[in-house]
Enzyme design. Structure first.
Site, PDB file in Angstrom:
ATOM      1  N   CYS A 155      44.875  42.600  43.314  1.00  0.00           N
ATOM      2  CA  CYS A 155      45.645  41.506  43.903  1.00  0.00           C
ATOM      3  C   CYS A 155      47.045  41.443  43.294  1.00  0.00           C
ATOM      4  CB  CYS A 155      44.957  40.170  43.658  1.00  0.00           C
ATOM      5  SG  CYS A 155      43.280  40.071  44.284  1.00  0.00           S
ATOM      6  N   CYS A 171      40.258  46.353  39.181  1.00  0.00           N
ATOM      7  CA  CYS A 171      39.981  44.928  39.364  1.00  0.00           C
ATOM      8  C   CYS A 171      39.522  44.292  38.054  1.00  0.00           C
ATOM      9  CB  CYS A 171      38.945  44.733  40.458  1.00  0.00           C
ATOM     10  SG  CYS A 171      38.875  43.042  41.108  1.00  0.00           S
ATOM     11  N   ASP A 172      39.652  42.968  37.949  1.00  0.00           N
ATOM     12  CA  ASP A 172      39.703  42.333  36.633  1.00  0.00           C
ATOM     13  C   ASP A 172      38.491  42.547  35.740  1.00  0.00           C
ATOM     14  OD1 ASP A 172      38.059  40.448  37.973  1.00  0.00           O
ATOM     15  OD2 ASP A 172      39.784  39.174  38.402  1.00  0.00           O
ATOM     16  N   LYS A 173      37.264  42.594  36.243  1.00  0.00           N
ATOM     17  CA  LYS A 173      36.110  42.750  35.350  1.00  0.00           C
ATOM     18  C   LYS A 173      35.969  44.169  34.822  1.00  0.00           C
ATOM     19  CE  LYS A 173      35.217  38.470  36.182  1.00  0.00           C
ATOM     20  NZ  LYS A 173      36.239  38.255  37.220  1.00  0.00           N
ATOM     21  N   SER A 206      39.420  31.435  39.578  1.00  0.00           N
ATOM     22  CA  SER A 206      40.203  32.632  39.866  1.00  0.00           C
ATOM     23  C   SER A 206      41.561  32.528  39.202  1.00  0.00           C
ATOM     24  CB  SER A 206      40.385  32.786  41.383  1.00  0.00           C
ATOM     25  OG  SER A 206      41.384  33.742  41.669  1.00  0.00           O
ATOM     26  N   ASP A 219      36.033  40.854  42.974  1.00  0.00           N
ATOM     27  CA  ASP A 219      35.701  39.442  43.132  1.00  0.00           C
ATOM     28  C   ASP A 219      35.528  39.040  44.588  1.00  0.00           C
ATOM     29  OD1 ASP A 219      36.146  39.507  40.396  1.00  0.00           O
ATOM     30  OD2 ASP A 219      37.030  37.506  40.370  1.00  0.00           O
TER      31      ASP A 219
END
Length: 567
Positions: free
Chosen positions: A198, A126-128, A475, A85
């Site tokens: 994160c 990471c999130d996606k 976010s 992101d």
């Protein structure tokens, strides 16, 4: 458990064209006929040098491949897109992020289904990458196992803790002149001190927990510190386990049931996790052929799921404290009486089996149902004349200073930058409702966000005095002020958010689950008749394809027709 190589879909009939040409290719890679008879496992690696989230994945892939070989399998490493992101948001108004989720799913399908491999290990970061990989697993329905690749370490300036959330927040403060450039630069130098996603309960760690709640990673895998001994143990165990899963023919659609999705919603609510999990779970459910409305599920389960932990940004706890107390498995243990514990997991055991001997290490960090951090829903879905389908509010913990109702006059923006400029110029004040539109999946296209604007409003000292409403996303690190995200129908569909004008009165009441545009019906009909659907924003490239094919957010912002994937 049969281990008959002739049963593997990857073992083509000898003498056929596809057997011969593939054998020629693989012999040239140094593989033997004995190798080629083994279960063939795709190791899906989103490694990238462009972001710290993925910078350690090559080492993990190597260890997974070794473990697969030890277990009698043949690994093939496959690369996909790697959207971070904070890096990929640099172009096209940050709209590449969500569409990359579907790009990952399609990329995996092409390479794994095209090659007819037998199983998949998915290195998720990471999130996606998490929902993209889950979507692919559900679509292909071959034995699949997610490996949680961990969160990053953060740093300090003196005794002050600094992580990426603080940098993001203070960038908004700096834009409004309340944090100096020198201070922001110093924070950015110490905020991240290791690879991984994160820290905090942002979208990445929320989706990692959701993955465990779905039963798609080994028990106890989420969250985990990147490159920690615990992570490496799970990496090796996962490499061994996927080979057994192939022989057992344990497939995602046996795991991704309606009960599993309800469990995932309850865990995200209990952890006050990211609202982005809702749309991602909806997309995965669609791929799995499960007829469930995740927006409705979150709405109903929120009423009876208390907040059991308080990890930043909604509370004082660090992700390290949460992991030490038991992580997602600890949340599930405390929620056990509310979960469907008969659902299967990749371990080959049910949720009940996985939780049976487990104990929460610190029940003040992950609290029991009768002593929660908060008794009311952490995520609230609103409806009303401004959002006939839905709007989503991340409440987290309901503290006395948290404003949950707001009535004010609209100031309409189609760009976050324009709103931030007005804020800096003093044109936004107490009582204003900032309407940031043209951020949805079609209007972006790809979904822009309001997070920068939220932090800029905080930096200007107007956090409790201004409401923000957007058809874009937020976010998972955002938990400031009264912000209604993902308003549906979106601007591009001609939803009421497209018809708002400066000065219109808007009323938001989180406790009543209402969001209303206080404009009479006759005026709204007049505006609706004058509204012209926007033309495509781009005529080439991936975003153009996405814009022309994406379904509404309520359907998970998928690129497929829902009827096509239901069994």
């Amino acid at each position: 458990m049969s281990r008959d190589p002739s049963k593997l879909r990857s073992n083509f009939e000898e003498g056929t064209s596809r057997w011969a040409v593939r054998r020629a290719q693989w012999r040239a890679l140094g593989l033997t006929d004995e190798d080629m008879a083994k279960p063939k496992i795709a190791v899906i690696n989103t490694s990238s040098e462009i972001a710290i989230c993925f910078s350690h994945l090559d080492g993990i892939a190597a260890e997974v491949k070794n473990a697969i070989r030890e277990a009698g399998g043949l690994p093939f490493e496959i690369r996909t897109s790697a959207p971070s992101d904070f890096i990929i948001s640099g172009g096209r108004r940050a709209t590449f992020i969500l569409p990359t989720r579907d790009l990952i799913a399609n990329d995996i399908e092409v390479q794994v289904e095209g090659a007819q491999l037998d199983g998949m290990i998915l290195l998720t970061s990471c999130d996606k990458t998490v929902p993209g990989q889950l979507m692919a697993a559900a679509r292909l329905d071959i034995p699949s196992l997610m490996v949680i690749c961990g969160y990053q370490s953060s740093g300090h300036i003196g005794n002050e803790h600094v992580d990426i959330e603080e940098v993001f927040l203070h960038a908004g403060y700096h834009a409004q002149g309340t944090t100096s450039f020198e201070r922001l630069k110093e924070m950015s130098e110490v905020a991240i001190s290791s690879p991984g996603v994160c820290s905090g309960m942002g979208t990445a760690n929320s989706m990692h927990s959701v993955t465990e709640a779905l039963g798609m990673c080994l028990p106890g895998a989420a969250p985990v510190a990147a490159n920690s001994p615990k992570m490496w143990d799970h990496v090796r165990e996962s490499g061994h386990r996927i080979v057994d899963m192939v022989w057992e023919d344990l497939r995602p659609r046996q795991i991704l049931t309606e009960g599993a999705f309800r469990n995932a919603a309850r865990v995200d609510l209990a952890q006050a996790g990211s609202i982005n999990c809702i749309k991602h779970l909806q997309a995965v459910a669609l791929e799995a052929g499960v007829d469930i409305d995740l927006y409705d599920t979150f709405d109903k389960e929120g009423a009876r799921t208390p907040v059991l932990t308080a990890v930043r940004p909604i509370g004082p706890l660090s992700i390290e404290e949460f992991e030490a107390a038991g992580g997602a498995r600890g949340t599930m243990k405390q929620l056990e009486s509310l979960l469907d514990t008969d659902v299967m997991t990749v371990s080959g055991k049910t949720v009940k089996d996985n939780l049976e001997a487990f104990e929460v290490a610190d029940d003040n960090v992950i609290r029991p149902l009768d002593n929660p951090w908060g008794r009311e829903a952490a995520i609230v879905l609103l409806k009303g004349s401004l959002a006939p389908d839905t709007g989503v509010v991340k409440v987290g913990l309901r503290t006395p200073d948290r404003r949950l109702s707001f009535k004010g006059k609209a100031k309409v923006y189609e760009s976050s930058v324009d709103a931030e400029d007005d804020l800096k110029a003093g044109k936004i004040g107490k009582g204003d409702v900032l309407v940031l539109r043209r951020q949805g999946v079609k209007g972006g296209p790809g979904m822009g966000g309001a997070s920068r604007l939220v932090f800029a409003v905080e930096g200007a000292g107007l956090g409790p005095e201004v409401a923000i409403i957007t058809d874009g996303q937020l976010s998972g690190l955002v938990n400031k002020g009264l912000v209604v995200g993902e308003v549906q129908p979106e601007w591009a569909e001609g939803g009421p958010i497209a018809l708002v004008e400066n000065g219109d009165e808007i009323d938001v009441d989180v406790n009543a689950k209402r969001i209303d545009l206080l404009v009479d019906d006759a005026e709204m009909e007049k505006r609706r008749a004058a509204f012209t659907p926007p033309p495509p924003t781009t005529d080439s490239g991936w975003l153009s394809i996405y814009e022309r094919t994406v379904t509404p957010l309520r359907c998970g912002a998928s690129l497929i027709d829902s009827a096509r994937h239901r069994d």
